[in-house]
Design a protein around this motif. Sequence first.
Motif, mmCIF file in Angstrom:
data_model
loop_
_atom_site.group_PDB
_atom_site.id
_atom_site.type_symbol
_atom_site.label_atom_id
_atom_site.label_comp_id
_atom_site.label_asym_id
_atom_site.label_seq_id
_atom_site.Cartn_x
_atom_site.Cartn_y
_atom_site.Cartn_z
ATOM 1 N N UNK A 1 -13.032 -6.548 -76.965
ATOM 2 C CA UNK A 1 -13.653 -7.243 -76.092
ATOM 3 C C UNK A 1 -14.688 -8.329 -76.726
ATOM 4 N N UNK A 2 -15.292 -7.981 -77.635
ATOM 5 C CA UNK A 2 -16.377 -9.022 -78.269
ATOM 6 C C UNK A 2 -15.693 -10.067 -78.745
ATOM 7 N N UNK A 3 -14.636 -9.855 -79.357
ATOM 8 C CA UNK A 3 -13.944 -11.072 -79.861
ATOM 9 C C UNK A 3 -13.319 -11.980 -78.815
ATOM 10 N N UNK A 4 -12.653 -11.295 -77.936
ATOM 11 C CA UNK A 4 -12.291 -12.081 -76.793
ATOM 12 C C UNK A 4 -13.026 -12.933 -76.128
ATOM 13 N N UNK A 5 -14.159 -12.477 -75.906
ATOM 14 C CA UNK A 5 -15.259 -13.065 -75.021
ATOM 15 C C UNK A 5 -16.266 -13.940 -75.993
ATOM 16 N N UNK A 6 -16.241 -14.113 -77.178
ATOM 17 C CA UNK A 6 -16.848 -14.969 -77.967
ATOM 18 C C UNK A 6 -16.107 -15.732 -78.920
ATOM 19 N N UNK A 7 -15.530 -16.675 -78.630
ATOM 20 C CA UNK A 7 -14.384 -17.422 -79.522
ATOM 21 C C UNK A 7 -15.223 -17.862 -80.843
ATOM 22 N N UNK A 8 -16.483 -18.296 -80.938
ATOM 23 C CA UNK A 8 -17.049 -18.654 -81.894
ATOM 24 C C UNK A 8 -17.407 -17.193 -82.925
ATOM 25 N N UNK A 9 -17.081 -16.087 -82.501
ATOM 26 C CA UNK A 9 -17.383 -14.847 -83.230
ATOM 27 C C UNK A 9 -16.104 -14.563 -83.648
ATOM 28 N N UNK A 10 -15.274 -14.356 -83.016
ATOM 29 C CA UNK A 10 -13.835 -13.903 -83.174
ATOM 30 C C UNK A 10 -13.471 -14.075 -84.831
ATOM 31 N N UNK A 11 -13.315 -15.433 -85.223
ATOM 32 C CA UNK A 11 -12.871 -15.693 -86.645
ATOM 33 C C UNK A 11 -13.455 -14.822 -87.641
ATOM 34 N N UNK A 12 -14.753 -14.338 -87.325
ATOM 35 C CA UNK A 12 -15.193 -13.458 -88.452
ATOM 36 C C UNK A 12 -15.207 -11.983 -88.303
ATOM 37 N N UNK A 13 -14.592 -11.552 -87.052
ATOM 38 C CA UNK A 13 -14.483 -10.197 -86.893
ATOM 39 C C UNK A 13 -13.017 -9.557 -86.992
ATOM 40 N N UNK B 1 -27.144 -15.655 -87.132
ATOM 41 C CA UNK B 1 -27.469 -14.169 -86.799
ATOM 42 C C UNK B 1 -26.614 -13.537 -86.278
ATOM 43 N N UNK B 2 -26.078 -14.058 -85.187
ATOM 44 C CA UNK B 2 -24.978 -13.510 -84.022
ATOM 45 C C UNK B 2 -23.909 -13.239 -84.628
ATOM 46 N N UNK B 3 -23.259 -13.855 -85.656
ATOM 47 C CA UNK B 3 -22.054 -13.909 -86.459
ATOM 48 C C UNK B 3 -22.357 -12.631 -87.303
ATOM 49 N N UNK B 4 -23.404 -12.609 -88.008
ATOM 50 C CA UNK B 4 -23.805 -11.412 -88.888
ATOM 51 C C UNK B 4 -23.835 -10.051 -88.015
ATOM 52 N N UNK B 5 -24.305 -10.271 -86.917
ATOM 53 C CA UNK B 5 -24.476 -9.035 -86.113
ATOM 54 C C UNK B 5 -23.236 -8.503 -85.724
ATOM 55 N N UNK B 6 -22.233 -9.495 -85.335
ATOM 56 C CA UNK B 6 -20.838 -9.057 -85.034
ATOM 57 C C UNK B 6 -20.180 -8.400 -85.924
ATOM 58 N N UNK B 7 -20.315 -8.948 -87.046
ATOM 59 C CA UNK B 7 -19.690 -8.283 -88.539
ATOM 60 C C UNK B 7 -20.239 -6.990 -88.706
ATOM 61 N N UNK B 8 -21.486 -6.798 -88.472
ATOM 62 C CA UNK B 8 -22.210 -5.466 -88.793
ATOM 63 C C UNK B 8 -21.505 -4.437 -87.893
ATOM 64 N N UNK B 9 -21.540 -4.946 -86.567
ATOM 65 C CA UNK B 9 -20.601 -4.276 -85.404
ATOM 66 C C UNK B 9 -19.468 -3.740 -85.725
ATOM 67 N N UNK B 10 -18.587 -4.602 -86.404
ATOM 68 C CA UNK B 10 -17.174 -4.136 -86.773
ATOM 69 C C UNK B 10 -17.426 -3.247 -87.992
ATOM 70 N N UNK B 11 -18.306 -3.259 -88.947
ATOM 71 C CA UNK B 11 -18.317 -2.610 -89.972
ATOM 72 C C UNK B 11 -18.729 -0.959 -89.698
ATOM 73 N N UNK B 12 -19.717 -1.163 -88.532
ATOM 74 C CA UNK B 12 -20.243 0.259 -88.003
ATOM 75 C C UNK B 12 -19.241 1.066 -87.097
ATOM 76 N N UNK B 13 -18.230 0.038 -86.695
ATOM 77 C CA UNK B 13 -16.977 0.800 -86.010
ATOM 78 C C UNK B 13 -16.147 1.350 -87.057
ATOM 79 N N UNK B 14 -15.568 0.677 -88.122
ATOM 80 C CA UNK B 14 -14.790 1.392 -89.045
ATOM 81 C C UNK B 14 -15.575 2.554 -89.827
ATOM 82 N N UNK B 15 -16.758 2.287 -90.070
ATOM 83 C CA UNK B 15 -17.349 3.551 -90.631
ATOM 84 C C UNK B 15 -17.412 4.880 -89.487
#
Length: 222
Positions: free
Chosen positions: A88-100, A123-137
């Motif tokens: 949902x985060x990727x779908x609703x934020x096209x600017x973040x999707x390429x990084x996650x 910072x938003x992009x990094x936070x999105x990637x950290x969220x993805x990392x936390x999910x896979x952990x």
Amino acid sequence: MEPVRWAERGDQGMAEDSGEKASSNRRDLIRLGLEVLGFVSVIATLGITSWLNIESLERATESIEESRLQMAEGQYQAVYEQQLELWKLAAENPDLAPYIVGGKKLADGAVGGRQAVDEGEAASREAAVIQALDFFAYVYEQLAPFTATGDRHPLAAAGAYSSPPAGIDAGRWDGWISWSNTIRSGFQGAPSMCDLLRNNAADYSVEFRRETLDRPDVCPAL
């Protein structure tokens, strides 16, 4: 006439002795019968107790199995919900999707021909990637089956196992093969997770770091 009286007394004494013996025999028979009944009662009680214990053990085993299945279902449900949030985060934020999910690294910077220089956007992009990392952990910590030595099982190589390792349920193993592929593809979709994990290693378990940073099929650049 005196001998006659003695004879009568003798007959009477013999009769009394016979009566006492008969009464004694009856008492012995009654006592024996009571002892037999007591023995039978003990055997019956032991049999009933054993049966109840077996029934209780079976019920307890069934309850444990039901609880285990419910916990497993709860774990999968929680993982699915977090995965949906990530999508949902990727779908609703096209600017973040390429990084996650799109395979672009944070260091690349440009999206749609535009160079990102805004610190808030970075910072938003990094936070999105950290969220993805936390999910896979979280996926690894929740769903990786335990080995016979008590350690979490490594990521399963795709197609490497035709049958589950000893001690791991077949259904759980099939699920772990699928989730292992999900973790690998997740790192391919968000390659900056490897850099963030390396820089924030203390925030994640040793096992998870071993299964990501030390695997060329997950973090090849490291």
